[in-house]
Write a protein that holds these residues in place. Structure first.
Motif, short mmCIF file in Angstrom:
data_model
loop_
_atom_site.label_atom_id
_atom_site.label_comp_id
_atom_site.label_asym_id
_atom_site.label_seq_id
_atom_site.Cartn_x
_atom_site.Cartn_y
_atom_site.Cartn_z
N ARG A 53 0.83 -1.21 0.00
CA ARG A 53 0.00 0.00 0.00
C ARG A 53 0.86 1.25 0.00
NH1 ARG A 53 -5.16 -2.00 1.59
NH2 ARG A 53 -5.32 -3.57 -0.03
N GLN A 54 1.95 1.21 0.77
CA GLN A 54 2.84 2.38 0.82
C GLN A 54 3.44 2.64 -0.55
OE1 GLN A 54 5.46 1.42 4.03
NE2 GLN A 54 4.35 2.67 5.50
N LYS A 55 3.79 1.55 -1.24
CA LYS A 55 4.37 1.71 -2.57
C LYS A 55 3.36 2.33 -3.52
CE LYS A 55 7.18 -1.87 -3.71
NZ LYS A 55 7.31 -3.19 -4.34
N SER A 56 2.11 1.83 -3.48
CA SER A 56 1.11 2.35 -4.42
C SER A 56 0.78 3.80 -4.07
CB SER A 56 -0.15 1.48 -4.41
OG SER A 56 -0.86 1.65 -3.22
N THR A 57 0.81 4.16 -2.77
CA THR A 57 0.58 5.56 -2.39
C THR A 57 1.66 6.45 -2.97
OG1 THR A 57 -0.27 4.73 -0.31
CG2 THR A 57 0.10 7.08 -0.46
N ALA A 58 2.91 5.99 -2.86
CA ALA A 58 4.03 6.79 -3.39
C ALA A 58 3.88 6.97 -4.88
CB ALA A 58 5.35 6.11 -3.06
N ALA A 59 3.47 5.90 -5.58
CA ALA A 59 3.31 5.98 -7.03
C ALA A 59 2.22 6.98 -7.39
CB ALA A 59 2.98 4.60 -7.59
N LEU A 60 1.09 6.90 -6.67
CA LEU A 60 -0.02 7.81 -6.94
C LEU A 60 0.38 9.25 -6.67
CD1 LEU A 60 -3.01 5.81 -5.48
CD2 LEU A 60 -2.65 6.43 -7.85
N ARG A 63 2.45 10.60 -9.45
CA ARG A 63 1.55 10.86 -10.60
C ARG A 63 0.81 12.17 -10.38
NH1 ARG A 63 0.18 10.73 -15.18
NH2 ARG A 63 -1.87 10.20 -16.01
N LEU A 64 0.34 12.39 -9.15
CA LEU A 64 -0.38 13.61 -8.82
C LEU A 64 0.52 14.82 -9.03
CD1 LEU A 64 -2.97 14.83 -7.55
CD2 LEU A 64 -1.88 14.58 -5.33
N ALA A 65 1.78 14.72 -8.58
CA ALA A 65 2.72 15.83 -8.75
C ALA A 65 2.93 16.13 -10.21
CB ALA A 65 4.04 15.50 -8.07
N GLN A 66 3.05 15.04 -11.02
CA GLN A 66 3.21 15.19 -12.46
C GLN A 66 2.05 15.96 -13.08
OE1 GLN A 66 3.37 11.49 -14.52
NE2 GLN A 66 5.58 11.26 -14.22
N LEU A 67 0.83 15.52 -12.73
CA LEU A 67 -0.37 16.13 -13.29
C LEU A 67 -0.48 17.59 -12.87
CD1 LEU A 67 -2.91 13.21 -12.87
CD2 LEU A 67 -1.97 14.11 -14.98
N ARG A 68 -0.13 17.85 -11.59
CA ARG A 68 -0.21 19.24 -11.14
C ARG A 68 0.77 20.11 -11.90
NH1 ARG A 68 -0.98 18.30 -4.68
NH2 ARG A 68 -3.25 18.12 -4.74
N ALA A 69 1.98 19.57 -12.14
CA ALA A 69 2.99 20.32 -12.91
C ALA A 69 2.47 20.58 -14.31
CB ALA A 69 4.30 19.55 -12.95
N GLN A 70 1.80 19.57 -14.90
CA GLN A 70 1.22 19.73 -16.24
C GLN A 70 0.20 20.86 -16.26
OE1 GLN A 70 -0.79 16.37 -18.09
NE2 GLN A 70 1.21 15.38 -18.31
N THR A 228 0.60 17.11 0.12
CA THR A 228 0.54 16.21 -1.04
C THR A 228 -0.72 15.37 -1.09
OG1 THR A 228 1.82 14.62 0.22
CG2 THR A 228 3.04 16.02 -1.32
N GLY A 229 -1.55 15.46 -0.08
CA GLY A 229 -2.76 14.64 -0.06
C GLY A 229 -3.85 15.22 -0.94
#
Lengths: 242, 109
Positions: A53-60, A63-70, A228-229
């Motif tokens: 779960r921690q790994k999938s949270t980090a991945a998400l 991804r969120l940071a990427q989208l926000r930068a976009q 980051t949440g």
């Protein structure tokens, strides 16, 4: 039928009893064995789930940071005056709501669990609790802090600081000692006000009595990262939108 | 002879059939085993001292084992914390005493 006091009964009964003991002993060994095995497998299963779960949270999150930068890049490339105006307003709102990283002058309060695990002292007394962090953060807000983070977890309007076992959860993240509370604001005024607070005075005592770590640092710049949440409200709606 | 045979059969049954007590019963079985061990060592001691009585042996074995398990069960129901300790202390001390008596008879030391 064997009589109660017949020689056969007198020989067999004790022997049966000893056999029963041997049987009980082996059953007990079996039971204890399987019980410890079950516990061990359960623990490793749970640990695996948590890690996953921690790994999938980090991945998400990445991804969120990427989208926000976009989103930011697209907004920046669209260049009308009104849009830029709106972006300026938005930057202010974002800084206030905690969704952007900020830096500036301020203080860092360092709290740490007691180093020695002295058995004579209550375990709770030698550990930093959620209430300690809550009161420190409250004192910092009260002292005029504009942005606060604990071990890199930005505090926003929905942040909770609470205990989970022997660790402290902030924004649903497990934090462990030492706890660094970064606060941005007028350093000298904030420091003076914080040092005069009840919780700071308590901590000076607890430092002596329980060996808890407590110090206030004043670096030239304090970095407070973005929250980051998720910031989407599903139930609360804006009233009287103007 | 019969005793040794019975002992081996008991171990054989336990190892061969591999029975496991349900988890809710698991805390009480060790108590019964402690009591049973005490009775057997007590019986062995009585045998060496020449005071062995099969009736006393059988009845004390069964009643001690059942009572120890029942007492711990009742203790947990009544909210007595760690009732096991009482059983462990009492039967532990008795097992040591019995073993010491057997040692004294066997080795005269």
């Amino acid at each position: 039928m064997i009589k109660r006091n017949s020689p056969t009964a007198r020989a067999i009964a004790p022997a049966l009893v000893v056999g029963l003991l041997a049987f009980l002993l082996t059953v007990d060994l079996n039971t204890q064995n399987s019980a410890s095995k079950i516990n061990a497998t359960r623990r490793s299963e749970l640990a695996a789930i948590v890690a996953e779960r921690q790994k999938s949270t980090a991945a998400l999150e990445s991804r969120l940071a990427q989208l926000r930068a976009q989103v930011a890049a697209i907004a920046a490339s669209a260049g009308s005056a009104t849009l830029r105006n709106l972006q300026g307003t938005m930057a202010g709102i974002e800084a206030a709501s905690g969704s952007t990283a900020v830096s500036g002058p301020g203080i860092v309060v360092r709290l740490a669990d007691a180093a020695s695990t002295d058995q004579s002292v209550n375990q709770q007394d030698s550990r930093i609790q959620d209430v300690d962090l809550q009161e420190v953060v409250n004192a910092l807000w009260d002292a005029g802090a504009e942005a606060v983070a604990i071990n890199g977890q930005r505090l926003v309007s929905t942040s909770a600081i609470r205990n989970a076992g022997s660790a402290v959860l902030v924004n649903f993240r497990v934090l462990t000692s030492p706890y660094l509370v970064d606060a941005i604001g007028d350093p000298s005024a904030m420091r003076a006000s914080f040092e005069a607070s009840t919780i700071a005075r308590h901590f000076k005592t607890w430092e002596q009595v329980y060996g808890l770590g407590f110090s206030i640092e004043q670096p030239s710049t304090v970095q407070v990262p973005a929250y980051t949440g998720s910031v989407r409200f599903r139930y609360a709606q804006i009233q009287n939108a103007r | 002879m019969l005793v040794v045979l019975s002992l081996l059969v008991g171990i054989g049954l336990g190892v061969g059939l591999h029975p496991v007590v349900p988890p809710s019963w698991a805390p009480y079985l060790p108590m019964a085993v402690m009591a049973a061990l005490d009775s057997v060592f007590g019986g062995l001691r009585a045998r060496f001292e020449g005071t062995f009585n099969d009736r006393v042996f059988v009845i004390s074995f069964l009643s001690n084992a059942i009572l120890a398990a029942l007492l711990v069960w009742a203790g947990t129901r009544l909210g007595v914390q760690e009732m096991e300790i009482a059983v462990v202390v009492v039967f532990g001390v008795r097992i040591f005493q019995n073993l010491a008596a057997i040692r004294r008879i066997l080795f005269h030391a």
